[in-house]
Design a protein around this motif. Structure first.
Motif, short mmCIF file in Angstrom:
data_model
loop_
_atom_site.label_atom_id
_atom_site.label_comp_id
_atom_site.label_asym_id
_atom_site.label_seq_id
_atom_site.Cartn_x
_atom_site.Cartn_y
_atom_site.Cartn_z
N TRP A 153 0.84 -1.18 0.00
CA TRP A 153 0.00 0.00 0.00
C TRP A 153 0.88 1.24 0.00
N PRO A 154 0.58 2.20 -0.84
CA PRO A 154 1.44 3.39 -0.95
C PRO A 154 1.47 4.19 0.35
N ILE A 155 2.65 4.74 0.64
CA ILE A 155 2.86 5.50 1.87
C ILE A 155 3.29 6.91 1.51
N PRO A 156 2.58 7.91 1.99
CA PRO A 156 2.94 9.31 1.68
C PRO A 156 4.35 9.64 2.18
N GLY A 157 5.09 10.37 1.35
CA GLY A 157 6.39 10.85 1.77
C GLY A 157 7.54 9.90 1.55
N THR A 158 7.29 8.74 0.91
CA THR A 158 8.37 7.77 0.71
C THR A 158 8.65 7.52 -0.76
N SER A 161 8.63 3.84 -2.36
CA SER A 161 8.88 2.76 -1.42
C SER A 161 7.64 2.42 -0.61
N PRO A 162 7.32 1.12 -0.45
CA PRO A 162 6.19 0.72 0.39
C PRO A 162 6.57 0.55 1.85
N PHE A 163 7.82 0.90 2.19
CA PHE A 163 8.28 0.82 3.58
C PHE A 163 8.25 2.22 4.20
N PRO A 164 7.67 2.37 5.39
CA PRO A 164 7.47 3.70 5.96
C PRO A 164 8.73 4.40 6.46
N TYR A 165 9.75 3.62 6.87
CA TYR A 165 10.96 4.21 7.44
C TYR A 165 12.19 3.60 6.77
N PHE A 166 13.24 4.40 6.65
CA PHE A 166 14.42 3.95 5.92
C PHE A 166 15.05 2.72 6.58
N PHE A 167 14.97 2.63 7.91
CA PHE A 167 15.62 1.50 8.60
C PHE A 167 14.82 0.20 8.48
N LEU A 168 13.64 0.26 7.85
CA LEU A 168 12.86 -0.94 7.57
C LEU A 168 12.81 -1.24 6.08
N ASP A 169 13.50 -0.47 5.28
CA ASP A 169 13.37 -0.53 3.82
C ASP A 169 14.23 -1.66 3.24
N LEU A 170 13.58 -2.76 2.92
CA LEU A 170 14.27 -3.91 2.34
C LEU A 170 14.61 -3.71 0.88
N ASN A 171 14.13 -2.62 0.28
CA ASN A 171 14.57 -2.27 -1.07
C ASN A 171 15.92 -1.57 -1.03
N GLN A 172 16.25 -1.01 0.11
CA GLN A 172 17.50 -0.28 0.27
C GLN A 172 18.56 -1.08 1.01
N TYR A 173 18.11 -1.89 1.99
CA TYR A 173 19.04 -2.68 2.81
C TYR A 173 18.68 -4.15 2.74
#
Length: 209
Positions: A153-158, A161-173
């Motif tokens: 589900w899309p998240i505003p401000g990201t 990315s469907p991950f709300p916070y950078f430290f949870l972003d499995l597309n980045q980490y």
């Protein structure tokens, strides 16, 4: 209506206003943020405490409710700490200096912390309560990861990315990095929970039970 009830009613209105402003600006996708979820729990709790004291009497006579209130307090404490020290430095000036941001990231958290420290009776908790309090943020992390991996589900401000916070972003980490972030935050959170557990043995109203 007592001063305590008035205080809680004002904080509940502040929390409701902050969340309403967030949702009006960015839409229902904001409900995927821990900040919004924890604030909803807080303002709903404030309204309930006002009701409970009016209908049932002083909530300091209800240890089960105080133990749950400790969980609410720690949930919103995590909100202010992570936001102020981890996320705020990355936020634009316009997104930081506005009423809705201060209502949900500072006023509601500080209001609940002050309420718990001052109005709740001393020695409100059991030794194992801080461990149980960690279930809320851990549950949120699981929910956020499920959304990022499956629901998307899309998240505003990201951006995309469907991950709300950078430290949870499995597309980045990778999983190990995200898992390390979660572990560090959980251990830090547990430490804070036990700090509250200890502090409440010395600070607050005299035991009435």
């Amino acid at each position: 209506m007592s001063l305590t009830q008035i205080y809680r009613l004002i904080l509940g209105i502040c929390g409701l206003t902050g969340i309403s402003l967030q949702l009006a600006k960015d839409g229902p996708g904001m409900l995927l943020y821990y900040t919004v979820i924890s604030n909803i729990i807080v303002f709903a709790s404030f309204f309930y405490y006002v009701y409970a004291e009016k209908q049932l009497g002083n909530i300091n006579h209800n240890q089960r409710l105080l133990r749950l209130k400790g969980a609410v307090t720690m949930a919103i404490t995590l909100t202010i700490l992570v936001y102020h020290f981890v996320l705020a430095p990355k936020v634009s000036t316009a997104n930081y200096w506005n009423v809705r941001n201060f209502l949900v990231h500072y006023i509601a958290p500080l209001g609940m912390i002050i309420d718990t420290l001052i109005f709740d009776r001393k020695d409100s908790y059991r030794l194992g309560d801080p461990l149980l309090w960690t279930l809320l943020p851990i549950g949120y992390c699981i929910w956020a990861l499920l959304n990022g991996l499956f629901f998307k589900w899309p998240i505003p401000g990201t951006s995309s990315s469907p991950f709300p916070y950078f430290f949870l972003d499995l597309n980045q980490y990778d999983w190990s990095t995200v898992g390390t972030y979660i572990l560090v935050i959980t251990l830090f959170y547990l430490l804070l929970c036990y700090i509250l557990f200890i502090v409440k043995k010395f600070i607050g109203r005299k035991n009435s039970l």
